[in-house]
Design a protein around this motif. Structure first.
Motif, PDB file in Angstrom:
ATOM      1  N   VAL A  19       0.831  -1.009   0.427  1.00 29.31           N
ATOM      2  CA  VAL A  19      -0.144   0.433   0.095  1.00 29.31           C
ATOM      3  C   VAL A  19       1.152   1.252   0.065  1.00 29.31           C
ATOM      4  N   GLN A  20       1.233   1.891  -1.117  1.00 31.11           N
ATOM      5  CA  GLN A  20       1.536   3.262  -1.308  1.00 31.11           C
ATOM      6  C   GLN A  20       0.462   4.711  -1.329  1.00 31.11           C
ATOM      7  N   LYS A  21       0.814   5.020  -1.661  1.00 33.15           N
ATOM      8  CA  LYS A  21      -0.184   6.554  -1.753  1.00 33.15           C
ATOM      9  C   LYS A  21      -1.806   6.981  -2.246  1.00 33.15           C
ATOM     10  N   ASN A  22      -1.234   5.600  -3.083  1.00 32.19           N
ATOM     11  CA  ASN A  22      -2.374   6.300  -4.204  1.00 32.19           C
ATOM     12  C   ASN A  22      -2.809   5.257  -4.936  1.00 32.19           C
ATOM     13  N   LYS A  23      -2.085   3.609  -4.710  1.00 33.25           N
ATOM     14  CA  LYS A  23      -2.095   2.672  -4.975  1.00 33.25           C
ATOM     15  C   LYS A  23      -1.684   1.608  -4.029  1.00 33.25           C
ATOM     16  N   TYR A  24      -2.523   0.422  -4.231  1.00 28.20           N
ATOM     17  CA  TYR A  24      -2.801  -0.417  -3.678  1.00 28.20           C
ATOM     18  C   TYR A  24      -2.924  -1.891  -4.723  1.00 28.20           C
ATOM     19  N   ALA A  25      -2.090  -2.802  -3.647  1.00 23.09           N
ATOM     20  CA  ALA A  25      -2.279  -4.052  -4.920  1.00 23.09           C
ATOM     21  C   ALA A  25      -2.160  -4.710  -3.976  1.00 23.09           C
ATOM     22  N   TYR A  26      -2.690  -6.051  -3.770  1.00 18.65           N
ATOM     23  CA  TYR A  26      -3.281  -7.512  -2.552  1.00 18.65           C
ATOM     24  C   TYR A  26      -2.929  -8.819  -3.377  1.00 18.65           C
ATOM     25  N   VAL A  27      -2.246 -10.017  -2.824  1.00 15.92           N
ATOM     26  CA  VAL A  27      -2.182 -10.826  -4.001  1.00 15.92           C
ATOM     27  C   VAL A  27      -3.398 -11.696  -2.853  1.00 15.92           C
ATOM     28  N   ALA A  42     -12.440 -20.852  -4.379  1.00 19.27           N
ATOM     29  CA  ALA A  42     -12.360 -21.861  -5.806  1.00 19.27           C
ATOM     30  C   ALA A  42     -11.557 -21.127  -6.866  1.00 19.27           C
ATOM     31  N   ARG A  43     -11.268 -19.839  -7.035  1.00 21.29           N
ATOM     32  CA  ARG A  43     -11.125 -18.705  -7.485  1.00 21.29           C
ATOM     33  C   ARG A  43      -9.261 -18.744  -7.109  1.00 21.29           C
ATOM     34  N   GLY A  44      -8.538 -19.575  -6.480  1.00 23.31           N
ATOM     35  CA  GLY A  44      -7.294 -19.505  -6.583  1.00 23.31           C
ATOM     36  C   GLY A  44      -6.673 -18.519  -6.259  1.00 23.31           C
ATOM     37  N   LEU A  45      -5.741 -17.963  -6.381  1.00 30.45           N
ATOM     38  CA  LEU A  45      -4.248 -16.659  -5.760  1.00 30.45           C
ATOM     39  C   LEU A  45      -5.350 -15.603  -7.156  1.00 30.45           C
ATOM     40  N   ILE A  46      -5.464 -14.639  -6.781  1.00 29.02           N
ATOM     41  CA  ILE A  46      -5.993 -13.224  -7.637  1.00 29.02           C
ATOM     42  C   ILE A  46      -4.779 -12.252  -7.392  1.00 29.02           C
ATOM     43  N   LEU A  47      -4.249 -11.394  -7.533  1.00 27.95           N
ATOM     44  CA  LEU A  47      -4.285  -9.950  -7.634  1.00 27.95           C
ATOM     45  C   LEU A  47      -4.783  -8.888  -7.858  1.00 27.95           C
ATOM     46  N   TYR A  48      -5.178  -8.164  -6.917  1.00 24.56           N
ATOM     47  CA  TYR A  48      -6.010  -7.391  -6.876  1.00 24.56           C
ATOM     48  C   TYR A  48      -4.963  -5.920  -7.152  1.00 24.56           C
ATOM     49  N   GLN A  49      -5.548  -4.741  -7.340  1.00 23.98           N
ATOM     50  CA  GLN A  49      -4.720  -3.594  -8.032  1.00 23.98           C
ATOM     51  C   GLN A  49      -5.488  -2.344  -7.385  1.00 23.98           C
ATOM     52  N   THR A  56      -8.973  -4.188 -10.193  1.00 26.48           N
ATOM     53  CA  THR A  56      -8.510  -4.523 -11.577  1.00 26.48           C
ATOM     54  C   THR A  56      -8.367  -6.654 -10.238  1.00 26.48           C
ATOM     55  N   MET A  57      -8.870  -7.632 -11.160  1.00 29.41           N
ATOM     56  CA  MET A  57      -8.415  -8.935 -10.699  1.00 29.41           C
ATOM     57  C   MET A  57      -7.609  -9.327 -11.350  1.00 29.41           C
ATOM     58  N   THR A  58      -6.008  -9.792 -11.226  1.00 31.75           N
ATOM     59  CA  THR A  58      -5.729 -10.300 -12.415  1.00 31.75           C
ATOM     60  C   THR A  58      -4.947 -12.297 -12.107  1.00 31.75           C
ATOM     61  N   PRO A  59      -6.218 -13.040 -12.261  1.00 24.20           N
ATOM     62  CA  PRO A  59      -5.468 -14.741 -11.867  1.00 24.20           C
ATOM     63  C   PRO A  59      -4.033 -14.619 -11.475  1.00 24.20           C
ATOM     64  N   LEU A  60      -3.491 -15.474 -11.004  1.00 24.96           N
ATOM     65  CA  LEU A  60      -1.989 -15.921 -10.674  1.00 24.96           C
ATOM     66  C   LEU A  60      -1.544 -17.484 -11.128  1.00 24.96           C
ATOM     67  N   THR A  61      -0.569 -17.628 -11.404  1.00 19.50           N
ATOM     68  CA  THR A  61      -0.560 -19.030 -11.725  1.00 19.50           C
ATOM     69  C   THR A  61       0.960 -19.089 -10.280  1.00 19.50           C
ATOM     70  N   GLN A  62       0.899 -20.128  -9.561  1.00 20.87           N
ATOM     71  CA  GLN A  62       2.221 -20.771  -8.717  1.00 20.87           C
ATOM     72  C   GLN A  62       3.357 -20.846  -9.574  1.00 20.87           C
TER      73      GLN A  62
END
Length: 77
Positions: free
Chosen positions: A37-45, A50-57, A71-77
């Motif tokens: 979490v920065q000033k104005n940008k957020y990113a979470y894994v 059932a959806r698995g790992l997702i990157l939230y931005q 935006t939600m991006t599915p991730l692979t392991q």
């Protein structure tokens, strides 16, 4: 995108147990693994059932103080 690539690209760090539980409840997911979490940008894994790992931005506009859109991006392991 793999999990390692997302961690490196967005400079994600593992979060402590209490913060992870609070953010998981806020985002309505099972578990928050990494976050940045920065000033104005957020990113979470997150891990969400059932959806698995997702990157939230998301990004907040500096002028209007409104979010630009999640935006939600599915991730692979």
């Amino acid at each position: 995108m793999t999990l390692e690539q997302a961690i490196k690209k967005y400079k994600l760090e593992p979060c402590n147990v209490y913060t992870a539980k609070a953010k998981a409840k806020e985002l309505n997911v099972d578990e928050v693994l990494y976050m940045n979490v920065q000033k104005n940008k957020y990113a979470y894994v997150v891990r969400d059932g059932a959806r698995g790992l997702i990157l939230y931005q998301d990004e907040k506009s500096l002028y209007t103080k409104m979010y630009k859109g999640l935006t939600m991006t599915p991730l692979t392991q």
